[in-house]
Design a protein around this motif. Structure first.
Motif, PDB file in Angstrom:
ATOM      1  N   ILE A 136       3.609   3.092  -3.936  1.00 22.25           N
ATOM      2  CA  ILE A 136       3.759   4.249  -4.743  1.00 22.25           C
ATOM      3  C   ILE A 136       5.274   5.013  -4.231  1.00 22.25           C
ATOM      4  O   ILE A 136       5.399   5.116  -3.166  1.00 22.25           O
ATOM      5  N   GLU A 137       6.042   4.943  -5.455  1.00 23.35           N
ATOM      6  CA  GLU A 137       7.398   5.506  -5.073  1.00 23.35           C
ATOM      7  C   GLU A 137       7.298   6.867  -4.712  1.00 23.35           C
ATOM      8  O   GLU A 137       6.437   7.568  -5.180  1.00 23.35           O
ATOM      9  N   HIS A 138       8.126   7.350  -3.551  1.00 26.65           N
ATOM     10  CA  HIS A 138       7.902   8.748  -3.220  1.00 26.65           C
ATOM     11  C   HIS A 138       9.299   8.860  -2.365  1.00 26.65           C
ATOM     12  O   HIS A 138       9.613   7.861  -1.870  1.00 26.65           O
ATOM     13  N   GLU A 139       9.888  10.254  -2.740  1.00 29.37           N
ATOM     14  CA  GLU A 139      10.988  10.453  -1.987  1.00 29.37           C
ATOM     15  C   GLU A 139      11.087  10.401  -0.405  1.00 29.37           C
ATOM     16  O   GLU A 139      12.126  10.154   0.288  1.00 29.37           O
ATOM     17  N   ARG A 140       9.850  10.619   0.291  1.00 28.67           N
ATOM     18  CA  ARG A 140       9.758  10.546   1.612  1.00 28.67           C
ATOM     19  C   ARG A 140       8.567   9.417   2.024  1.00 28.67           C
ATOM     20  O   ARG A 140       7.697   9.316   1.578  1.00 28.67           O
ATOM     21  N   GLY A 141       9.055   8.754   2.892  1.00 29.61           N
ATOM     22  CA  GLY A 141       7.981   7.719   3.563  1.00 29.61           C
ATOM     23  C   GLY A 141       6.998   8.497   4.585  1.00 29.61           C
ATOM     24  O   GLY A 141       7.002   9.796   4.853  1.00 29.61           O
ATOM     25  N   LEU A 142       6.051   7.662   5.166  1.00 28.03           N
ATOM     26  CA  LEU A 142       5.084   8.270   6.120  1.00 28.03           C
ATOM     27  C   LEU A 142       5.343   7.756   7.311  1.00 28.03           C
ATOM     28  O   LEU A 142       5.847   6.656   7.581  1.00 28.03           O
ATOM     29  N   ILE A 143       5.016   8.358   8.151  1.00 30.28           N
ATOM     30  CA  ILE A 143       5.146   8.102   9.723  1.00 30.28           C
ATOM     31  C   ILE A 143       4.056   7.467  10.110  1.00 30.28           C
ATOM     32  O   ILE A 143       2.591   7.988  10.092  1.00 30.28           O
ATOM     33  N   ALA A 144       3.990   6.121  10.656  1.00 35.37           N
ATOM     34  CA  ALA A 144       2.639   5.169  10.898  1.00 35.37           C
ATOM     35  C   ALA A 144       3.090   4.272  11.655  1.00 35.37           C
ATOM     36  O   ALA A 144       4.258   3.874  11.831  1.00 35.37           O
ATOM     37  N   HIS A 145       2.184   3.544  12.434  1.00 34.91           N
ATOM     38  CA  HIS A 145       2.457   2.740  13.578  1.00 34.91           C
ATOM     39  C   HIS A 145       2.166   1.364  12.605  1.00 34.91           C
ATOM     40  O   HIS A 145       2.904   0.584  12.708  1.00 34.91           O
ATOM     41  N   SER A 146       1.137   1.293  11.672  1.00 41.51           N
ATOM     42  CA  SER A 146       1.134   0.316  10.629  1.00 41.51           C
ATOM     43  C   SER A 146       1.800   0.722   9.541  1.00 41.51           C
ATOM     44  O   SER A 146       2.816   1.316   9.305  1.00 41.51           O
ATOM     45  N   ASP A 147       1.271   0.235   8.298  1.00 36.88           N
ATOM     46  CA  ASP A 147       1.838   0.623   6.828  1.00 36.88           C
ATOM     47  C   ASP A 147       1.376   2.110   6.546  1.00 36.88           C
ATOM     48  O   ASP A 147       1.917   2.685   5.427  1.00 36.88           O
ATOM     49  N   GLY A 148       0.613   2.826   7.251  1.00 38.92           N
ATOM     50  CA  GLY A 148       0.238   4.418   7.174  1.00 38.92           C
ATOM     51  C   GLY A 148      -0.557   4.381   5.919  1.00 38.92           C
ATOM     52  O   GLY A 148      -0.615   5.510   5.270  1.00 38.92           O
ATOM     53  N   ASP A 149      -1.462   3.496   5.350  1.00 40.42           N
ATOM     54  CA  ASP A 149      -2.222   3.465   4.175  1.00 40.42           C
ATOM     55  C   ASP A 149      -3.560   4.335   4.656  1.00 40.42           C
ATOM     56  O   ASP A 149      -4.614   4.068   5.109  1.00 40.42           O
ATOM     57  N   VAL A 150      -3.555   5.711   4.316  1.00 36.50           N
ATOM     58  CA  VAL A 150      -4.683   6.671   4.513  1.00 36.50           C
ATOM     59  C   VAL A 150      -5.832   6.445   3.946  1.00 36.50           C
ATOM     60  O   VAL A 150      -6.845   6.530   4.424  1.00 36.50           O
ATOM     61  N   GLY A 151      -5.691   5.901   2.879  1.00 35.18           N
ATOM     62  CA  GLY A 151      -6.864   5.401   2.064  1.00 35.18           C
ATOM     63  C   GLY A 151      -7.632   4.431   2.538  1.00 35.18           C
ATOM     64  O   GLY A 151      -9.017   4.230   2.974  1.00 35.18           O
ATOM     65  N   LEU A 152      -7.052   3.251   3.048  1.00 34.56           N
ATOM     66  CA  LEU A 152      -7.640   1.947   3.889  1.00 34.56           C
ATOM     67  C   LEU A 152      -8.074   2.488   5.168  1.00 34.56           C
ATOM     68  O   LEU A 152      -9.200   2.072   5.406  1.00 34.56           O
ATOM     69  N   HIS A 153      -7.159   3.265   5.939  1.00 35.45           N
ATOM     70  CA  HIS A 153      -7.400   3.604   7.005  1.00 35.45           C
ATOM     71  C   HIS A 153      -8.984   4.488   7.225  1.00 35.45           C
ATOM     72  O   HIS A 153      -9.801   4.261   7.854  1.00 35.45           O
ATOM     73  N   ALA A 154      -9.248   5.472   5.949  1.00 32.82           N
ATOM     74  CA  ALA A 154     -10.125   6.337   6.024  1.00 32.82           C
ATOM     75  C   ALA A 154     -11.622   5.416   5.593  1.00 32.82           C
ATOM     76  O   ALA A 154     -12.492   5.777   6.193  1.00 32.82           O
ATOM     77  N   LEU A 155     -11.122   4.304   4.920  1.00 30.24           N
ATOM     78  CA  LEU A 155     -12.483   3.655   4.423  1.00 30.24           C
ATOM     79  C   LEU A 155     -12.904   2.583   5.567  1.00 30.24           C
ATOM     80  O   LEU A 155     -14.125   2.411   5.698  1.00 30.24           O
ATOM     81  N   CYS A 156     -11.830   2.293   6.471  1.00 35.36           N
ATOM     82  CA  CYS A 156     -12.213   1.513   7.690  1.00 35.36           C
ATOM     83  C   CYS A 156     -12.986   2.330   8.631  1.00 35.36           C
ATOM     84  O   CYS A 156     -14.251   1.778   8.931  1.00 35.36           O
ATOM     85  N   ASP A 157     -12.638   3.470   8.663  1.00 36.02           N
ATOM     86  CA  ASP A 157     -13.663   4.174   9.587  1.00 36.02           C
ATOM     87  C   ASP A 157     -14.981   4.686   9.227  1.00 36.02           C
ATOM     88  O   ASP A 157     -15.793   4.705   9.717  1.00 36.02           O
ATOM     89  N   ALA A 158     -15.079   4.636   7.713  1.00 39.51           N
ATOM     90  CA  ALA A 158     -16.529   5.120   7.088  1.00 39.51           C
ATOM     91  C   ALA A 158     -17.178   3.740   7.419  1.00 39.51           C
ATOM     92  O   ALA A 158     -18.415   3.747   7.809  1.00 39.51           O
ATOM     93  N   VAL A 159     -16.676   2.619   7.151  1.00 37.90           N
ATOM     94  CA  VAL A 159     -17.511   1.272   7.440  1.00 37.90           C
ATOM     95  C   VAL A 159     -17.812   1.180   8.804  1.00 37.90           C
ATOM     96  O   VAL A 159     -18.946   0.807   9.204  1.00 37.90           O
ATOM     97  N   PHE A 160     -16.893   1.311   9.734  1.00 33.12           N
ATOM     98  CA  PHE A 160     -17.168   1.079  11.138  1.00 33.12           C
ATOM     99  C   PHE A 160     -18.137   2.338  11.660  1.00 33.12           C
ATOM    100  O   PHE A 160     -19.154   1.921  12.580  1.00 33.12           O
ATOM    101  N   GLY A 161     -18.253   3.617  11.088  1.00 32.28           N
ATOM    102  CA  GLY A 161     -19.014   4.558  11.115  1.00 32.28           C
ATOM    103  C   GLY A 161     -20.474   4.415  10.959  1.00 32.28           C
ATOM    104  O   GLY A 161     -21.575   4.254  11.564  1.00 32.28           O
TER     105      GLY A 161
END
Length: 410
Positions: free
Chosen positions: A271-296
């Motif tokens: 998604i185009e945005h004027e600022r990027g995200l600070i992250a080690h990987s690609d910073g996809d908060v949606g996929l990261h949160a889903l990963c933790d839900a599945v791991f949980g």
């Protein structure tokens, strides 16, 4: 010359097409015996139970006359090699009796034991006590033994208009199950004779042939666990009985960079945005949160344990692989995901215009249908770090159905 006589051989019938099963749900692809039940093929439930019975001899599995898909056959052959007894495969025929005869023919070439039991693969759970009962009855002189249960419902006799004529005395009625045990030689002969008969009537169980021939057939105590899968709803009910539903949440947040520009990744979509995200990987908060839900749901930690940010290997990595890894863990556990739900929290960018694309991308990553994938968005009403436009947060939930035995071996 027969094999060791303290054993009983088995023919497991898995050749049926299951017209009633398919008619109950046109979307079904595989016959009921090849469906998964609590993470394991229905056929393999009975194979495992029977092969682990101390008095089990050899097993012949009768597969569909037209064959099965290569992946199913490979799966079955792998399971057969892992059993403690000899397991062989043969092809069925155009009817149940023809398939049984083919199974008996295959067994006859293997130095069969004196006793053989015929079992429908659509009955996945086989208590050893029932097998003990069958063996004891045949050892005591019966030509055949069949597991049965008393009829507990009131039974009515009706005419063609469904008008009740009378009530039937249920005290002498029994509901018959499988496996059904016989003298091998006698049953083989009966099926060979039946196959040569002109104008023969179809038979629904092997005991019918023994009865018609005047052999002694005795009923032994069956078990409610021996329920047969006839319709899709039967399998669904067993799934619920043999599995447990788990729901867990996941949360992730990433700060906007003051140096880097977008686009930013959210739920696998750039998604185009004027600022990027600070992250080690690609910073996809949606996929990261889903990963933790599945791991949980699996109770196996969080994304940081499986993909530590201190590991340079994951630098700028696409988060697709993280979520796919989490879902593979579900499959390895014999489970499946029933729902993935994500709520994105930010002032910008606007999620609404990208929602459908996100759901479609999640479907591509996970292999789940759209009706099991939910993407929602909200703001924090200008409150907190998201309200000040400092970052994006995501709250996820995953609902996972796992075998009831999951984790108990730990």
């Amino acid at each position: 010359m027969n094999a060791i006589q303290d054993k009983m051989d088995f023919v497991i019938l898995a050749a049926g097409h299951g017209n009633r099963y398919f008619s109950s749900d046109p979307s079904i692809r595989h016959a009921k015996q090849f469906q998964l039940l609590a993470g394991k093929m229905v056929l393999l439930h009975s194979l495992d139970a029977i092969s682990q019975w101390p008095s089990c001899g050899q097993i012949v599995i009768v597969l569909p006359e037209a064959g099965v898909e290569k992946n199913i056959l490979n799966y079955l052959e792998t399971a057969a090699r892992a059993t403690a007894v000899s397991v062989n495969f043969t092809s069925g025929g155009s009817s149940r009796s023809a398939s049984t005869l083919n199974g008996l023919k295959a067994l006859s070439a293997l130095r069969p034991n004196d006793l053989v039991a015929i079992h429908d693969a659509a009955r996945p759970f086989v208590p050893h006590q029932v097998l003990d009962n069958l063996y004891a009855a045949c050892a005591s002189g019966a030509d055949a033994a069949i597991p049965s249960l008393p009829v507990t419902d009131t039974v009515k006799n009706v005419d063609q208009t469904n008008t009740v004529l009378d009530t039937i005395d249920r005290s002498t009625l029994r509901r018959v199950q499988t496996p059904q045990a016989f003298s091998f030689d006698k049953l083989f002969c009966l099926h060979q004779t039946h196959a040569d008969r002109v104008g023969k009537q179809p038979i629904t169980d092997d005991a019918s042939l023994a009865e018609a021939a005047g052999l002694t057939v005795v009923c032994v105590d069956g078990a409610n666990e021996l329920k047969k899968i006839t319709f899709a709803e039967d399998l669904n009910m067993m799934q619920k009985q043999q599995t447990e539903m788990r729901t867990a949440s996941g949360f992730d947040v990433h700060r906007f960079s003051t140096e880097k520009t977008g686009p930013i990744m959210i739920c696998g979509v750039a998604i185009e945005h004027e600022r990027g995200l600070i992250a080690h990987s690609d910073g996809d908060v949606g996929l990261h949160a889903l990963c933790d839900a599945v791991f949980g749901a699996l109770a196996i930690g969080d994304i940081g344990q499986h993909f530590p940010p201190s590991d340079a290997k994951w630098k700028a990595s696409s988060s697709d692989q993280f979520l796919q890894f989490a879902l593979e863990k579900v499959t390895d556990a014999g489970g499946y995901v029933t729902l993935l739900d994500i709520t994105l929290i930010c002032e910008a960018p606007k999620i609404g215009p990208h929602r459908d694309k996100m759901r479609q991308r999640l479907a591509e990553i996970t292999g789940l249908p759209l009706h099991r994938l939910s993407v929602k968005a909200t703001t924090s009403e200008r409150l907190g770090f998201t309200g000040r436009g400092e970052g994006v947060a995501a709250l996820a939930q995953a609902s996972v159905r796992l075998p009831a035995s999951y984790g108990k071996q730990d």
